[in-house]
Scaffold this motif. Sequence first.
Motif, PDB file in Angstrom:
ATOM      1  N   GLY A  66      19.735  82.360  71.798  1.00 41.70           N
ATOM      2  CA  GLY A  66      18.972  83.054  70.765  1.00 41.70           C
ATOM      3  C   GLY A  66      19.293  82.667  69.332  1.00 41.70           C
ATOM      4  O   GLY A  66      18.494  82.921  68.442  1.00 41.70           O
ATOM      5  N   ASN A 122      13.565  83.760  63.259  1.00 39.08           N
ATOM      6  CA  ASN A 122      14.074  83.148  64.493  1.00 39.08           C
ATOM      7  C   ASN A 122      12.968  82.444  65.288  1.00 39.08           C
ATOM      8  O   ASN A 122      12.630  82.824  66.400  1.00 39.08           O
ATOM      9  CB  ASN A 122      14.714  84.222  65.378  1.00 39.08           C
ATOM     10  N   GLY A 171      15.145  84.621  74.760  1.00 38.04           N
ATOM     11  CA  GLY A 171      15.739  83.523  74.006  1.00 38.04           C
ATOM     12  C   GLY A 171      14.849  82.302  73.988  1.00 38.04           C
ATOM     13  O   GLY A 171      13.639  82.379  73.800  1.00 38.04           O
ATOM     14  N   LEU A 172      15.512  81.147  74.232  1.00 38.78           N
ATOM     15  CA  LEU A 172      14.814  79.870  74.209  1.00 38.78           C
ATOM     16  C   LEU A 172      14.189  79.545  75.551  1.00 38.78           C
ATOM     17  O   LEU A 172      13.101  78.995  75.629  1.00 38.78           O
ATOM     18  CB  LEU A 172      15.832  78.752  73.910  1.00 38.78           C
ATOM     19  N   GLU A 174      15.180  90.347  69.549  1.00 36.95           N
ATOM     20  CA  GLU A 174      15.968  89.105  69.463  1.00 36.95           C
ATOM     21  C   GLU A 174      15.821  88.393  68.128  1.00 36.95           C
ATOM     22  O   GLU A 174      15.757  87.164  68.060  1.00 36.95           O
ATOM     23  CB  GLU A 174      15.589  88.151  70.618  1.00 36.95           C
ATOM     24  N   LYS A 203      11.656  81.656  69.582  1.00 34.60           N
ATOM     25  CA  LYS A 203      12.328  82.525  70.551  1.00 34.60           C
ATOM     26  C   LYS A 203      11.337  83.578  71.016  1.00 34.60           C
ATOM     27  O   LYS A 203      10.473  84.007  70.269  1.00 34.60           O
ATOM     28  CB  LYS A 203      13.546  83.231  69.923  1.00 34.60           C
TER      29      LYS A 203
END
Lengths: 488, 272
Positions: free
Chosen positions: A103, A478, A445-446, A225, A481
């Motif tokens: 993340g 971010n 996340g990714l 996130e 993500k």
Amino acid sequence: MLLGLTHRRCLLKCRSVKSQTTRSAVVDSALSAFRSICGEDGVSLAAAVREQHGKDESVHRCRPPDVVVFPRCVEEVSAVAKVCHKHDFPIIPFGTGTGLEGGVGAVKGGVCFSLRNMDQVLDLHQEDFDVTVEPGVTRKALNAYLRDTGLWFPVDPGADASLCGMAATSASGTNAVRYGTMRENVLNLEVVLADGTIVHTAGKGRRPRKTSAGYNLTNLFVGSEGTLGIITKTTLRLYGIPESMVSAICSFPSVQAAVDSTVQILQSGVPIARIEFLDDVMIDACNRFSSLSYPVTPTLFLEFHGSERSLEEQVNTAEDITQSNGGSDFQWARDPETRNKLWKARHDAWYAAQALRPGCKAYSTDVCVPLSQLPQIIVETKEDLMENRLTGPIAGHVGDGNFHCLMVVDPDDPEELHRVHLFTERLARRALAMDGTCTGEHGVGLGKRALLCEELGHTSIQVMQGLKDALDPKNLMNPEKVLQLRRV
Amino acid sequence: MSGRVLVGVKRVIDYAVKIRVKPDNSGIVTDGVKHSMNPFCEIAIEEAVKLKEKKLIKEVVAVSCGPQQSQETIRTALAMGADRGIHVEVTGKDYEALGPLQVSKIMAALAKKEDAQLIILGKQAIDDDCNQTGQMTAALLDWPQGTFASEVALEGDKVKVVREIDGGLETIKINTPAVVTADLRLNTPRYATLPNIMKAKKKKIANMKPADLGVDLTSRLEVLRVDEPPQRQAGVKVETGGGPGGQTEGGRDDIEASGARRGAQNYADGTL
């Protein structure tokens, strides 16, 4: 490493749009602004610092930001965010870097906001069971602060993570079955949006134990996130430290027997605090690592919290249930030393798994399904592991239907890495097919963005994208993500 | 034997707090700063309560010397399982000058008054790091002492103490009444639970002044000045080219400037 080849190609394309030097030059122009806000010491371009802030504890490779800033208060966070907003810099919040899904990787470069200097415990209200903390406060630090009050914050994801980071990833832990996850335990948040606006999701300073006032903004940001805003304060729900604890362990002839016992214990009203499942491969690894001699079969680790008298009743009920399901070798303990010995296997599971193949790395999968589906998904997953010659001992929060395969893989063997990657995708899809989720507690996340689309379906993803556009129209928070880059 | 154990508990700045020196260098900033029980005192209380749970002793009495707020520290001890508390009130300039000598006189007087079989103290306080009160108390009472205890076992009218010393572990057996000071590995203190905190509110804390015990608080020490440790300097890179004996000209200058060579010389000729 586990991104798969198509993802990597996509990322390389993104990078080539703005070359490294052009991006750095743009960031340089804002450096003096950052320094005047955060102080000379509050801005770092050092390679080591940037690398430290570009990775977490997942297998995703390090993606360092262009610069790391260390704001000391929410006003500084807001001011730096305004500068980033003006220059279109990506903004990446950073707590303790203990995440498991990549993340914090600065996929498009940008500015990492390392929040560790904001480390105060504010506003403890003992009689109201609530406390407000800044992002630099970790869960162990909070519990140490609270130790004289008889209160604690029970959500325990294993790592000593930042509490605001735990809110951002909607963290959970081994005692979620009794105390809930972050979603149930965050009362209010202070969030800085991409344009520097400071928002109090439940109203400034408010901390009622329940509310029906307006849209649930607090839980919109819990689990976001870092893609909707930077969390700078979280108000948490506290609980009384249990008067007494008892730990127990029981072996079962099959996964089904272990899960049946779990369901029946929950149905019987026993307020069990922790109920953890280890499969035979994991128990074998633990036996070897910690020189124990547990029977090598599916095993449950249980923990009960309560008063002395209620514990006796809880343990007796649980023991009867396990016995009726073919459970054997039921052992329990009350004093801390023996309890720790009983649970040692579970505590060392991560290291025991890695010790199975020295020199290899461990990666934890994370899916969650309705309880009734747990035996089937575990059995199918074990078959999959054997068919594909993979090492993946299983440990699970079986009371929530959540389990992890601790994949032990040789980081220098691309063929094995590829097999692991395909396995985790199959596992996630298996969970989705059983009405479950592709991530029980680690977040998207990714690596799980595509799976999220499959899980939610097109319409829900569109709603999420709409919220993202409303709160962060420039897509600075971010990037890359949770939600995939929208194909224009 | 009375079966009574006295445990000293000191209120100190919480270990997790970043300490700041007052601008006038007269002391440490304490106003508004989080305080809690000295960690070694927590270990001492835990050991006493464990002895009571094993029915080897009958009563645990927690003692603290200080201002009104010291009562909070005693309450924590009561919540951990102590039976009653004694608050010896020391305030103002007397409190600022309070040190091991005065506290040990107070503990000695209380030990006689309460007919204590055992005194357990933390080995040292984390604010002054003196590590003296236990030893002084034993000397004033002419009692044996088992300091730096990592294990304590009551055996009849004797105590077996395993002590942590530089060379390893030393086991001694001493007669009671005795003074024991707790080291880090003696035990892991329990958390105070809410029900126990509620019960502790009903336990008694007796108040008294040092004069009631015939103790004179005059200090023989005067604090002149308090300073922070010097700021850490950035590391200095020096030229390589052999050990302290033979560098190049430029290298020698660098090393001399940073004092390293002098240090090395001192080590070599034994002055350090």
